[in-house]
Scaffold this motif. Structure first.
Motif, PDB file in Angstrom:
ATOM      1  N   SER A  39       0.935  -0.912   0.236  1.00 26.24           N
ATOM      2  CA  SER A  39       0.203   0.170  -0.320  1.00 26.24           C
ATOM      3  C   SER A  39       0.739   1.560  -0.187  1.00 26.24           C
ATOM      4  CB  SER A  39      -1.243  -0.046   1.322  1.00 26.24           C
ATOM      5  OG  SER A  39      -1.745  -1.242   1.625  1.00 26.24           O
ATOM      6  N   GLY A  40       0.186   2.483  -0.120  1.00 25.36           N
ATOM      7  CA  GLY A  40       1.089   3.850  -0.810  1.00 25.36           C
ATOM      8  C   GLY A  40       0.196   4.469   0.176  1.00 25.36           C
ATOM      9  N   GLU A 190       8.303  -5.727  -4.901  1.00 25.84           N
ATOM     10  CA  GLU A 190       7.292  -6.473  -5.087  1.00 25.84           C
ATOM     11  C   GLU A 190       7.189  -7.948  -5.010  1.00 25.84           C
ATOM     12  OE1 GLU A 190       5.365  -6.079  -8.867  1.00 25.84           O
ATOM     13  OE2 GLU A 190       3.494  -5.186  -8.393  1.00 25.84           O
ATOM     14  N   ILE A 210       3.539   4.965  -7.325  1.00 27.86           N
ATOM     15  CA  ILE A 210       1.591   4.449  -7.555  1.00 27.86           C
ATOM     16  C   ILE A 210       1.538   3.402  -8.146  1.00 27.86           C
ATOM     17  CG2 ILE A 210      -0.816   5.789  -8.058  1.00 27.86           C
ATOM     18  CD1 ILE A 210       0.927   8.509  -6.777  1.00 27.86           C
ATOM     19  N   LEU A 213       1.365  -0.379  -6.776  1.00 33.53           N
ATOM     20  CA  LEU A 213       0.468  -0.206  -5.546  1.00 33.53           C
ATOM     21  C   LEU A 213      -1.149  -0.965  -5.745  1.00 33.53           C
ATOM     22  CD1 LEU A 213       0.352   3.529  -4.061  1.00 33.53           C
ATOM     23  CD2 LEU A 213       1.862   1.684  -3.315  1.00 33.53           C
ATOM     24  N   ARG A 214      -1.499  -1.167  -4.603  1.00 25.15           N
ATOM     25  CA  ARG A 214      -2.364  -2.674  -4.420  1.00 25.15           C
ATOM     26  C   ARG A 214      -3.554  -1.432  -3.727  1.00 25.15           C
ATOM     27  NH1 ARG A 214       0.387  -7.147  -4.052  1.00 25.15           N
ATOM     28  NH2 ARG A 214      -0.026  -7.885  -2.346  1.00 25.15           N
ATOM     29  N   LYS A 216      -4.354   2.449  -2.346  1.00 26.25           N
ATOM     30  CA  LYS A 216      -3.903   3.876  -2.310  1.00 26.25           C
ATOM     31  C   LYS A 216      -4.643   5.122  -1.252  1.00 26.25           C
ATOM     32  CE  LYS A 216      -4.697   7.123  -5.964  1.00 26.25           C
ATOM     33  NZ  LYS A 216      -4.292   7.324  -7.526  1.00 26.25           N
ATOM     34  N   PRO A 233      -2.655  -4.240  -9.438  1.00 24.56           N
ATOM     35  CA  PRO A 233      -2.190  -2.958  -9.961  1.00 24.56           C
ATOM     36  C   PRO A 233      -2.225  -2.160 -10.834  1.00 24.56           C
ATOM     37  CG  PRO A 233      -0.240  -5.085  -8.883  1.00 24.56           C
ATOM     38  CD  PRO A 233      -1.496  -5.229  -9.226  1.00 24.56           C
TER      39      PRO A 233
END
Ligand SMILES: Nc1ncnc2c1ncn2[C@@H]1O[C@H](COP(=O)(O)OP(=O)(O)OP(=O)(O)O)[C@@H](O)[C@H]1O
Ligand SMILES: [Mg+2]
Lengths: 238, 424
Positions: A39-40, A190, A210, A213-214, A216, A233
């Motif tokens: 996550s991000g 990853e 981004i 990411l899965r 956000k 993603p």
């Protein structure tokens, strides 16, 4: 107890005194992260990404509200306990790679294991394995000054991963890298996320990150503005 | 972890080399200075003992009270009996009688009229008997400059400089005018057998050495002597033992009220030297303290700079989960390693230099021209047991203390700012 979540924040508030008034860096942030996430935290500059990462990483404590990280109440930890939590269970990756300059790549990766007092034989095995994960098994003898930016960041990833922490926090890990190297280290992370089940939490405004990411989470003025998950993603291969 | 720290020290020369050189230099200086002052003290004692009144001296109580005036009218009598007793009951010392006298030395020309004249200080002791320890105590053979040692009665030695001033040399005849033990005037002619130089300015200026039997005859001092001096057979002056033995001797005469009863005094009390030695010891302490302070400041500063320079590294280590205490202790360990290695090297170099000066000496007669103390002009350092560890006090303590104060900055560090600082 944790059960199904790795991190849970509850009405997290962080304010900083600023002259006579205050700055609210985080405003009522309640989030839950499960194990194995990728996550991000995204959002404009000053939105509170680093502040949140700091609290989750037990480097800072909230003004009010609370956070449970890996079963520990962050707001109640002493300096010692916080250090121990970071030492045992959390890996950090920084924007500037921050390798220790007088030590070789191998020794940099070895350092967290020395802090954990891992026996020598096991240490060697774990360091070599970590170097292999990031594809730099043959650069163990190099000093940081002899490594490129991308290689340095990969060594930093090996250093963060060598103790196989359940959680890895990365603040703008690609900010000092070109596109090719950015993709390279993101693919490495990853892969580690997939193979070792390590949870990754980024703070970034880099579109390349981004894209991988899965999940956000968009912060705006210290609040969670959006929390999106993607089955696969969004921008993979960009 | 120690291996890890040592590696860091070894590779980062600014972390090790500058502090190491500082420690080495400071420790070396401490050791050398310490040994030099010890040597100075030792030379001083030894010279005073040899040319003055031994390690211990026995005089009559009355003589002792005015010893600096050489009051031979108050001299000890019955010296033979006392000596016998001393040699039996106080065997730690070599005993020998001495007479100090003063007078006028006259150099007559062929017609017997005065050609040159000067005041003279005299020392008389047993020159001829084979059992006499004096020749070796005074190193007369070495001190001889011209001529030979006196072989028979009526022959004397003169200070070389004194003889030169009088314009005479070996073979010359001189007339000594002095006063007897009973206050009468005594004159006698002597032949100068040779000239000497002890390297002690006060001795070398206007001194005469004669055999004690000659002087006894001249001054009416049969079986008498100004003092009976004792030298430790072991060679060096042992402060505690000297005090113990003199107390033991003086207890023997405790009950006597005779002003001419013998009385033993030690070197320290004889020449008011206890004060001087106390002063030297204080100076020694002050030098060590000054070094400690100076090195502390330098190393503290080094520690501080190192801390600033390694701000980033410290931050990473804290972020990676090292506790502040652990970082702090590792800084102190590094300092201890540097301090220990530096102290070992510095002590080795310092001892080497001190041993060299102990063995070969160092001539500073140029600086001592007008001194009146009985001090040799050839200086020898003295390496004592203390010199082997004294340097470690500033070397290790100051380095560690420097790191300990400088490293306190680690505790002021806020982990909440680490990520931001590390981005910079
Ligand atoms: N130690 C501090 N003292 C005072 N204000 C602070 C402190 N740390 C952060 N802030 C403020 O809190 C707000 C959030 O900062 P934060 O660093 O979390 O933002 P960010 O989202 O990481 O920004 P960027 O994308 O620029 O890294 C900002 O307004 C910042 O100025
Ligand atoms: Mg930030």
């Amino acid at each position: 107890m944790t059960g199904n979540h790795l991190i849970r924040t509850e009405n997290l508030v962080k304010t900083y005194p600023m002259g006579l008034s205050q700055i609210t860096a985080l405003n009522n942030v309640s989030l839950v992260f499960g194990a194995g996430e990728f996550s991000g935290l995204v959002g404009p500059s000053g939105s509170g990404k680093t502040t949140l990462l700091n609290i989750i990483g037990s480097l800072d404590s909230p003004t009010s509200g609370g956070a449970e990280v890996l079963g520990r109440r962050i707001e109640k930890l002493s300096h010692r306990e916080a250090a121990e939590l970071r030492n045992h269970s959390i890996g950090f990756i920084f924007q500037t790679f921050n390798l220790l300059p007088v030590y070789t790549a191998y020794e940099n990766v070895e350092f967290p294991l020395l802090l954990l007092k891992t026996p020598a034989g096991q240490r060697k095995k774990m360091v070599m394995e970590a170097l292999e994960w990031v594809g730099l098994a043959d650069r163990g003898r190099s000093r940081p000054s002899q490594l490129s930016g991308g290689e340095s960041q990969r060594i930093a990833i090996a250093r963060a991963m060598v103790k196989r922490p359940p959680l890895l926090l990365a603040d703008e890990p690609t900010a000092n890298l070109d596109a090719e190297n950015s993709h390279h280290i993101l693919q490495t992370m990853e892969k580690l996320n997939r193979e070792l089940g390590t949870s990754f939490l980024f703070a970034t405004h880099d579109e390349k990150v981004i894209g991988y990411l899965r999940r956000k989470i968009t912060l705006v003025d210290g609040r969670v503005a959006k929390d999106e998950t993607f089955p696969s993603p969004a921008g993979k291969g960009v | 972890m120690i291996r890890f720290l040592s590696l860091g020290l070894w590779r980062d020369r600014s972390r090790s080399l500058f502090p190491l050189l500082t420690v080495i230099f400071g420790v070396m200086l401490t050791v050398v200075l310490f040994s030099w002052i010890k040597g100075f003290e030792d030379n001083f004692l030894q010279t005073n003992a040899r040319l003055g009144s031994g390690h211990v001296a026995i005089m009559s109580r009355a003589y002792a009270a005015e010893a600096d005036q050489l009051p031979n009218d108050l001299a000890l009598t019955g010296v033979g009996g006392i000596l016998e007793r001393l040699r039996r009951d106080f065997p730690a010392f070599a005993w020998t009688p001495r007479i100090h006298f003063a007078g006028l030395l006259d150099v007559p020309d062929k017609k017997g009229e005065t050609r040159a004249q000067g005041p003279v200080g005299g020392l008389a002791f047993d020159l001829f008997s084979t059992a006499s320890p004096e020749k070796s105590i005074l190193n007369l053979e070495l001190a001889l400059v011209r001529g030979v040692l006196p072989q028979k009665k009526g022959e004397v030695l003169l200070a070389d400089e004194f003889a030169a001033n009088l314009g005479i040399g070996p073979g010359a005849t001189v007339t000594l005018i002095a006063s007897t033990m009973y206050g009468g005037m005594a004159t006698a002619n002597f032949t100068v057998a040779g000239t000497f130089r002890f390297g002690a300015p006060a001795m070398d200026r206007s001194m005469m050495i004669a055999d004690i039997s000659t002087i006894r005859a001249l001054l009416d001092m049969d079986d008498a002597a100004g003092e009976i001096v004792g030298f430790f057979r072991a060679g060096f002056y042992d402060r505690e033992k000297a005090e113990r033995e003199s107390e033991r001797f003086n207890n023997l005469y405790h009950a006597s009220t005779d002003p001419f009863a013998p009385q033993m005094a030690t070197l320290l009390h004889l020449s008011g030297m206890s004060q001087l030695l106390g002063w030297m010891d204080a100076m020694l302490g002050a030098i060590v303290a000054i070094f400690l302070t100076a090195m502390f400041i330098v190393l503290w500063n080094t520690g501080l700079m190192g801390n600033i320079r390694r701000y980033g590294e410290t931050g990473v280590r804290l972020a990676l989960g090292e506790t502040k205490g652990h970082v702090y202790r590792s800084m102190i360990s590094e300092a201890a390693i540097v301090g220990l290695i530096g102290s070992i090297i510095g002590t080795t170099l310092g001892l080497a230099l001190a041993f060299y000066v102990q063995k070969h000496g160092f001539d500073f007669s140029g600086m001592m021209r007008n001194a009146s103390m009985l001090m040799t002009t050839r200086f020898h350092a003295r390496v004592t047991g203390t010199a082997f560890y004294i340097g470690f006090i500033p070397g290790v303590a100051a380095t560690v203390l420097g790191a300990a104060t400088a490293g306190r900055a680690i505790y002021k560090r806020q982990t909440s700012r680490l990520l931001k600082e590390l981005e910079a």
